[in-house]
Design an enzyme around this catalytic site. Sequence first.
Site, PDB file in Angstrom:
ATOM      1  N   ASP A 141      39.189  29.225  32.677  1.00  0.00           N
ATOM      2  CA  ASP A 141      39.939  29.348  31.423  1.00  0.00           C
ATOM      3  C   ASP A 141      40.195  28.022  30.700  1.00  0.00           C
ATOM      4  O   ASP A 141      40.596  27.030  31.318  1.00  0.00           O
ATOM      5  CB  ASP A 141      41.323  29.959  31.682  1.00  0.00           C
ATOM      6  CG  ASP A 141      41.269  31.290  32.365  1.00  0.00           C
ATOM      7  OD1 ASP A 141      40.170  31.768  32.676  1.00  0.00           O
ATOM      8  OD2 ASP A 141      42.347  31.862  32.601  1.00  0.00           O
ATOM      9  N   GLU A 161      45.972  39.163  30.713  1.00  0.00           N
ATOM     10  CA  GLU A 161      46.034  37.722  30.946  1.00  0.00           C
ATOM     11  C   GLU A 161      45.967  36.966  29.610  1.00  0.00           C
ATOM     12  O   GLU A 161      45.613  37.524  28.571  1.00  0.00           O
ATOM     13  CB  GLU A 161      44.856  37.265  31.823  1.00  0.00           C
ATOM     14  CG  GLU A 161      44.824  37.884  33.208  1.00  0.00           C
ATOM     15  CD  GLU A 161      43.697  37.323  34.061  1.00  0.00           C
ATOM     16  OE1 GLU A 161      44.006  36.856  35.178  1.00  0.00           O
ATOM     17  OE2 GLU A 161      42.535  37.352  33.636  1.00  0.00           O
TER      18      GLU A 161
END
Length: 528
Positions: A58, A239
Amino acid sequence: MITSYFIKEINLFSFGILMILGPFCNAQTRASDQELAKDEQYHRPVYHFSPKKNWMNDPNGMFYYDGVYHLYFQHNPFDNVWGPMHWGHATSKDLLVWEEHEIAIYPDSLGTIFSGSAIVDHHNTSGFGDAQKPIVAIYTNHSHEGQDAGRNDYQTQSIAYSTDQGYQFTKYQHNPVIPNPGIIDFRDPKVTWYEYENKWIMSLAVGQLIYFYESKDLKKWTYLSSFGQDIGNHDGVWECPDLIQLPILGTEQSKWVLFVSINPGGPSGGSATQYFVGDFDGQNFTVNDRFAASMNEYHDFWVDYGKDNYAGVTYSNTETDDGKKIFHGWMSNWQYANVVPTTTWRSAMTLPRELSLGIVDGVYRLVSEPISTLSNYSKHYMEIKSDDPVIEIKKNNPPFFTTCEINFKVSAKSGFVATLSSEIGDTLAFGYDVENSSFYIDRSGTGIVDFSDDFGDKKTVCKRISASNMLNGRILLDKASIEVFLDDGLNVMTEIFFIEKPFTTLNFESKDKSPIEKQIQINDLHFN
């Protein structure tokens, strides 16, 4: 500056992890020189950020300050698979040419460093500033010890600050700033300044909901509300949220947009990012009625319909001249991210995109465009206008179809397929199925596909949103990735692939071999 004691704590912690992971930490050294050379020549991207070594996922803590874009990222410095998370760090002046720096935030006694965000605290609300405006990072501490012990409170939210524009961070002595109330998935804080009430707003992923918090000083946080019950896709864990305002094209108005990544549950399998359009009043986010009705009916509001754009969020402290926000994602999918056939490094980021909103059939839709600075590296190669059923273009000299941009316009009355091929038979196909009003990418013939059953098993498909009589698209290639921006950015598809030789031929043909109007422009992209 970080104190000597803190550096000692970091090194001991990292050494402990290194000893645990010992057998796996140098996996890349077991690869042959030939394999390493192939990674660099055919698979490592040129204008998409990738780490010099080891694992990345990420994007984190992205912000712009004093002419520099800062990108942090989930990083395992010990191996090329997911492991103990640190915040890696890279900077760029144009979001295309990157310089990687030392690790910015290390694990500590509260755990490893999961995803989060960073802001420029212009008014020194935190009190961390001195002569420099402080950069404050907000992230999730993940206690693997707590997880292994079976506790449900092993994820907490912490902050750290920098007074050297984001290169070194000092952790707040009273972390965590948001303890865990007893929820297993409690992570990925994204913070933004809410100027209407002079306060900070945090969006936090909690199970399959998003919690909103407020703070005046980034240290004390108060819960406001939650969002997500009975709306959107709930096939996986939520998320990496992001709550921002985006301009509506052709108007003087804007709307609030909430991004939520989900894994699994994506439209093409595995991980993907959905979005919601509505209003935020400083406490509650509510979805626009027409948007909500369309989402409940179609479930098709995704940032990207390809398999390889996940966990993306926007840069803080910047927007384009016309109010668009800059979005950056991770170019992989959790279905196979740990086993893709690269050795020295694993994963790259997507091309940064400029985001706005359009209106189609009365419904707000996300519009994505490649970062505008890309034009600085573009060199015109050729342009063809023809109604021939088949157009074949060969590039037998470097850069081949390696780092380039292919723009096309074609009648929507007939389907088409554009096929890139190499001298040894690797193929990558992109097309439009007029019967189903759908675009598709087929990477099943792109050389190395057998490392995962989920990689090359089927075409990736997305329904067309626009009703225009002409299809238009912008294809961006960077060695081992394709990003396709369709119908002026209403549909986007991103996919990675792993070829053995570069593509040298492009065939652009009508599905039924009928003569249809076609316009193709090719620009090479040079970064040397």
